[in-house]
Each structure stands twice: as C-alpha cells, then as structure tokens.
Design a protein around this motif. Sequence first.
Motif, PDB file in Angstrom:
ATOM      1  N   LYS A  28       0.806  -1.222   0.000  1.00 27.67           N
ATOM      2  CA  LYS A  28       0.000   0.000   0.000  1.00 27.67           C
ATOM      3  C   LYS A  28       0.844   1.280   0.000  1.00 27.67           C
ATOM      4  O   LYS A  28       0.515   2.241  -0.691  1.00 27.67           O
ATOM      5  N   THR A  29       1.944   1.308   0.750  1.00 28.04           N
ATOM      6  CA  THR A  29       2.748   2.522   0.847  1.00 28.04           C
ATOM      7  C   THR A  29       3.752   2.662  -0.301  1.00 28.04           C
ATOM      8  O   THR A  29       4.382   3.707  -0.425  1.00 28.04           O
ATOM      9  N   ARG A  30       3.924   1.612  -1.083  1.00 29.04           N
ATOM     10  CA  ARG A  30       4.901   1.570  -2.180  1.00 29.04           C
ATOM     11  C   ARG A  30       6.332   1.748  -1.661  1.00 29.04           C
ATOM     12  O   ARG A  30       7.183   2.319  -2.332  1.00 29.04           O
ATOM     13  N   VAL A  73      14.602  -4.980  -7.203  1.00 27.50           N
ATOM     14  CA  VAL A  73      14.214  -4.867  -8.614  1.00 27.50           C
ATOM     15  C   VAL A  73      12.832  -5.481  -8.827  1.00 27.50           C
ATOM     16  O   VAL A  73      11.975  -4.899  -9.496  1.00 27.50           O
ATOM     17  N   ILE A  74      12.586  -6.630  -8.237  1.00 24.01           N
ATOM     18  CA  ILE A  74      11.263  -7.258  -8.343  1.00 24.01           C
ATOM     19  C   ILE A  74      10.213  -6.384  -7.659  1.00 24.01           C
ATOM     20  O   ILE A  74       9.133  -6.137  -8.205  1.00 24.01           O
ATOM     21  N   SER A  75      10.544  -5.885  -6.466  1.00 25.24           N
ATOM     22  CA  SER A  75       9.626  -5.032  -5.716  1.00 25.24           C
ATOM     23  C   SER A  75       9.235  -3.800  -6.524  1.00 25.24           C
ATOM     24  O   SER A  75       8.064  -3.405  -6.557  1.00 25.24           O
ATOM     25  N   GLN A  76      10.217  -3.201  -7.197  1.00 26.11           N
ATOM     26  CA  GLN A  76       9.951  -1.978  -7.947  1.00 26.11           C
ATOM     27  C   GLN A  76       9.329  -2.249  -9.309  1.00 26.11           C
ATOM     28  O   GLN A  76       8.313  -1.645  -9.670  1.00 26.11           O
ATOM     29  N   GLN A  77       9.941  -3.132 -10.058  1.00 24.30           N
ATOM     30  CA  GLN A  77       9.529  -3.322 -11.444  1.00 24.30           C
ATOM     31  C   GLN A  77       8.267  -4.175 -11.600  1.00 24.30           C
ATOM     32  O   GLN A  77       7.511  -3.995 -12.544  1.00 24.30           O
ATOM     33  N   GLN A  78       8.029  -5.070 -10.667  1.00 22.89           N
ATOM     34  CA  GLN A  78       6.847  -5.929 -10.749  1.00 22.89           C
ATOM     35  C   GLN A  78       5.723  -5.500  -9.810  1.00 22.89           C
ATOM     36  O   GLN A  78       4.561  -5.751 -10.091  1.00 22.89           O
ATOM     37  N   GLY A  80       5.625  -2.266  -8.018  1.00 25.16           N
ATOM     38  CA  GLY A  80       5.333  -0.844  -7.949  1.00 25.16           C
ATOM     39  C   GLY A  80       5.887  -0.036  -6.808  1.00 25.16           C
ATOM     40  O   GLY A  80       5.452   1.099  -6.592  1.00 25.16           O
ATOM     41  N   THR A  81       6.858  -0.550  -6.049  1.00 25.51           N
ATOM     42  CA  THR A  81       7.396   0.278  -4.966  1.00 25.51           C
ATOM     43  C   THR A  81       8.256   1.399  -5.551  1.00 25.51           C
ATOM     44  O   THR A  81       8.873   1.259  -6.596  1.00 25.51           O
ATOM     45  N   ASP A 145      14.789   8.012  -9.856  1.00 23.09           N
ATOM     46  CA  ASP A 145      13.671   8.698  -9.203  1.00 23.09           C
ATOM     47  C   ASP A 145      13.166   7.972  -7.950  1.00 23.09           C
ATOM     48  O   ASP A 145      12.232   8.429  -7.299  1.00 23.09           O
ATOM     49  N   ILE A 146      13.809   6.868  -7.593  1.00 21.04           N
ATOM     50  CA  ILE A 146      13.427   6.151  -6.371  1.00 21.04           C
ATOM     51  C   ILE A 146      13.931   6.952  -5.170  1.00 21.04           C
ATOM     52  O   ILE A 146      15.094   7.340  -5.108  1.00 21.04           O
ATOM     53  N   VAL A 147      13.070   7.206  -4.214  1.00 22.99           N
ATOM     54  CA  VAL A 147      13.444   7.923  -2.994  1.00 22.99           C
ATOM     55  C   VAL A 147      14.169   6.941  -2.075  1.00 22.99           C
ATOM     56  O   VAL A 147      13.661   5.853  -1.796  1.00 22.99           O
ATOM     57  N   ILE A 148      15.362   7.330  -1.627  1.00 26.42           N
ATOM     58  CA  ILE A 148      16.159   6.474  -0.743  1.00 26.42           C
ATOM     59  C   ILE A 148      16.438   7.233   0.550  1.00 26.42           C
ATOM     60  O   ILE A 148      16.997   8.332   0.529  1.00 26.42           O
TER      61      ILE A 148
END
Length: 167
Positions: A28-30, A73-78, A80-81, A145-148
């Motif tokens: 939910k929070t991405r 990579v899976i979390s982001q690309q598949q 949506g985080t 663009d991923i916030v770290i």
Amino acid sequence: MSYFEKYLQANRAYVDLHGTAHLPIKPKTRVTIITCMDSRLHVAPALGLNLGDAHILRNAGGRVTEDIIRSLVISQQQLGTREIVVIHHTDCGAQTFTNEEFAAQLKQNLHVDVGNQDFLPFTDVEDSVCHDMKLLKNSPLIPKDIVISGAVYDVDTGRLTEVSLKK
C-alpha cells in the motif's frame, strides 16, 4: 513442545485476528524497507506498519547485497514500490567481528575455508547506512527517481534517527 509447535498454536489464534480479507499483492505505501534480521527490531510496530503496507527485506546487518538488489528490482519493477528505507541498528552483531576473525572461526568450527568471503561487518552504524544508501543510489538497477532514505534504530529505546547521506 518445540518452538515450532508453539508457533503453530499461536498461528491458530492469529488466523482469527487476521480475517479473510484478501490484501493486494502490491504494498500500500509503495515502500521497501531493508533492515537487519535482529530479533530486537520488530519492524512493523516500530514504524507503524500494518499488514500489506510495505515490503520488508531482512538479512544479517541489514546490508545491501546482490540478493537485496534482486528483491528490490522485483519489488519496484513488478510490484510498484517507489521508495527504499535502509535501517541499521545499534549494538548489531555485524559490529562484533571482522572478516578475518570470522573466517578463522569458521575454519576452526566447521573446517571450511571461506576464502575472501565478505560477511559485511562494520564498525560505525551510521557509516554503514550511508554506504548502503550510496550503493543503492549508484546501482544501475535502481531508477534515479526512487526515494532512498536511511536511519539508525536504537535497540535500547526503540528510537529511529534519520541518517543523511554524506557526500
């Protein structure tokens, strides 16, 4: 009764609280949180997370490794985080040894030569957070663009202190 049997018993009570709602596969929070496997850090209540809110990746020291990158990579690309939070903690077991000492211990105890295996020990917890944040920022597999963000969790107080990336 073994601990596993106790866990199964506790799970039966948990099932009643969990209910039958089907949560979406995407958090939910991405957000994906990278942290240590330490049993003193109970991530969900420490961060106010509910079931389905975030991906939580854990390993010894909460370090960024090839497998953590694979999961990110899976979390982001598949799934949506769009944000990563790195959390290391005080009094970490990864601060109690060096690679050389641990390799010698493994050779003595297990009769195994681990060669130059890096077990990712560290001495300064804030520096380790910065190091891992930089690894993420410089990885070609993590979009720019991923916030770290990063923080240190105090195991004695439960307080989370933000760590700014050192230039």
